[in-house]
Design an enzyme around this catalytic site. Structure first.
Site, PDB file in Angstrom:
ATOM      1  N   PRO A   1       0.834  -1.207   0.000  1.00 37.50           N
ATOM      2  CA  PRO A   1       0.000   0.000   0.000  1.00 37.50           C
ATOM      3  C   PRO A   1       0.867   1.255   0.000  1.00 37.50           C
ATOM      4  CG  PRO A   1      -0.693  -1.543   1.711  1.00 37.50           C
ATOM      5  CD  PRO A   1       0.614  -2.043   1.161  1.00 37.50           C
ATOM      6  N   GLU A   2       0.519   2.231  -0.824  1.00 36.18           N
ATOM      7  CA  GLU A   2       1.242   3.499  -0.894  1.00 36.18           C
ATOM      8  C   GLU A   2       0.321   4.608  -0.366  1.00 36.18           C
ATOM      9  OE1 GLU A   2       3.120   4.001  -4.766  1.00 36.18           O
ATOM     10  OE2 GLU A   2       3.216   1.833  -5.040  1.00 36.18           O
TER      11      GLU A   2
END
Ligand SMILES: [Zn+2]
Length: 273
Positions: free
Chosen positions: A2-3
């Protein structure tokens, strides 16, 4: 992993679900999930504490608690945060579970177990080495130009360096460089002022698109209600190797830069300028 857009999506969904709630129990089935303090101390210190706010710094979630402490969560490769009715179904991947006073659970699922939980007096104990937030005033054209000047590092690995800029990872770095028309192997110090402006806008536009698509579900990412994001449907280059560039029709390529899979249009992003 996840960014920024995926973590921001989780933060926005968690706020209405858990702000104001208190922690009534904590269950840790994978002790190394808790980086600080010990799982027993985490439980002792969290019991009875209310969650006052849910924020994000880079790829970290920060839950502010009413006795002044902060609970930080990093999802790393495969972490998911789910809000479910308690008792939720048995789940061998829910390694840390926070039971809340409204009969629900905040579950930290993590199939690959790289995620981490920190309970600290100040978030700075964990996030002090992070670079600026992309949506903060600090991340200006002037700042970026000054930080790129004279640097002999390739742009793609630089964008992935969390101490340079917080929140950008492999996916949004590719999307940002494509939007800016800049090759991922270009040396940071070789950018013109116009290219620097394009890069900053490319980063912001790529992240905004990710947030408005509620994050990208390539493999593990889910929103706290279990639903997938849709940002992957709008990607311009990431995961599109072999397909035509939307801008020029050339075939999108996948190369390796700094050991990371990288997607680009060879015509829109020339290697030598
Ligand atoms: Zn193109």
């Amino acid at each position: 992993m996840p960014e920024l857009p995926e973590v921001e999506t989780i933060v926005r969904a968690l706020r209405p679900a858990i702000v104001g709630r208190s922690v009534v129990d904590v269950q840790v089935t994978w002790p190394r999930h808790v980086a600080h303090p010990s799982p027993a101390e985490l439980r002792d210190q969290l019991l009875g504490q209310a969650i006052l706010a849910v924020e994000r710094r880079g790829k970290y979630l920060i839950l502010s608690l009413d006795r002044g402490q902060s609970l930080l969560i990093h999802l790393k490769m495969s972490g998911q945060l789910m809000v479910v009715e308690s008792p939720g179904a048995a789940d061998p991947h829910a390694h840390t579970i926070f039971l809340l006073d409204d009969g629900r659970e905040l579950r930290f699922r993590d199939t690959r177990k790289f995620g981490r939980v920190y309970l600290v007096a100040s978030p700075e104990q964990v996030v002090s080495s992070l670079g600026p937030e992309p949506f903060s005033p600090e991340f200006s054209d002037e700042w970026l130009q000054a930080r790129l000047r004279g640097r002999r590092r390739m742009l793609k690995p630089l964008l992935l360096d969390q101490s340079f800029l917080a929140g950008v990872g492999n996916i949004y770095a590719d999307e940002a460089l494509y939007r800016a028309g800049i090759h991922p192997r270009r040396l940071a110090g070789s950018l013109t002022p116009a290219e620097t402006r394009d890069l900053r806008m490319g980063i912001l536009d790529a992240l905004r698109a990710g947030i408005s698509g509620h994050g990208a579900t390539i493999s593990d990412f889910r929103r706290p209600d279990g639903s997938p994001g849709s940002a992957q449907e709008e990607f311009l280059v990431y995961g599109r190797s072999g397909s035509a560039c939307y801008r020029c029709g050339s075939i999108i390529q996948r190369i390796v830069v700094g050991a990371r899979s990288t997607h680009l249009c060879p015509a829109c992003q020339l290697e030598r300028k």
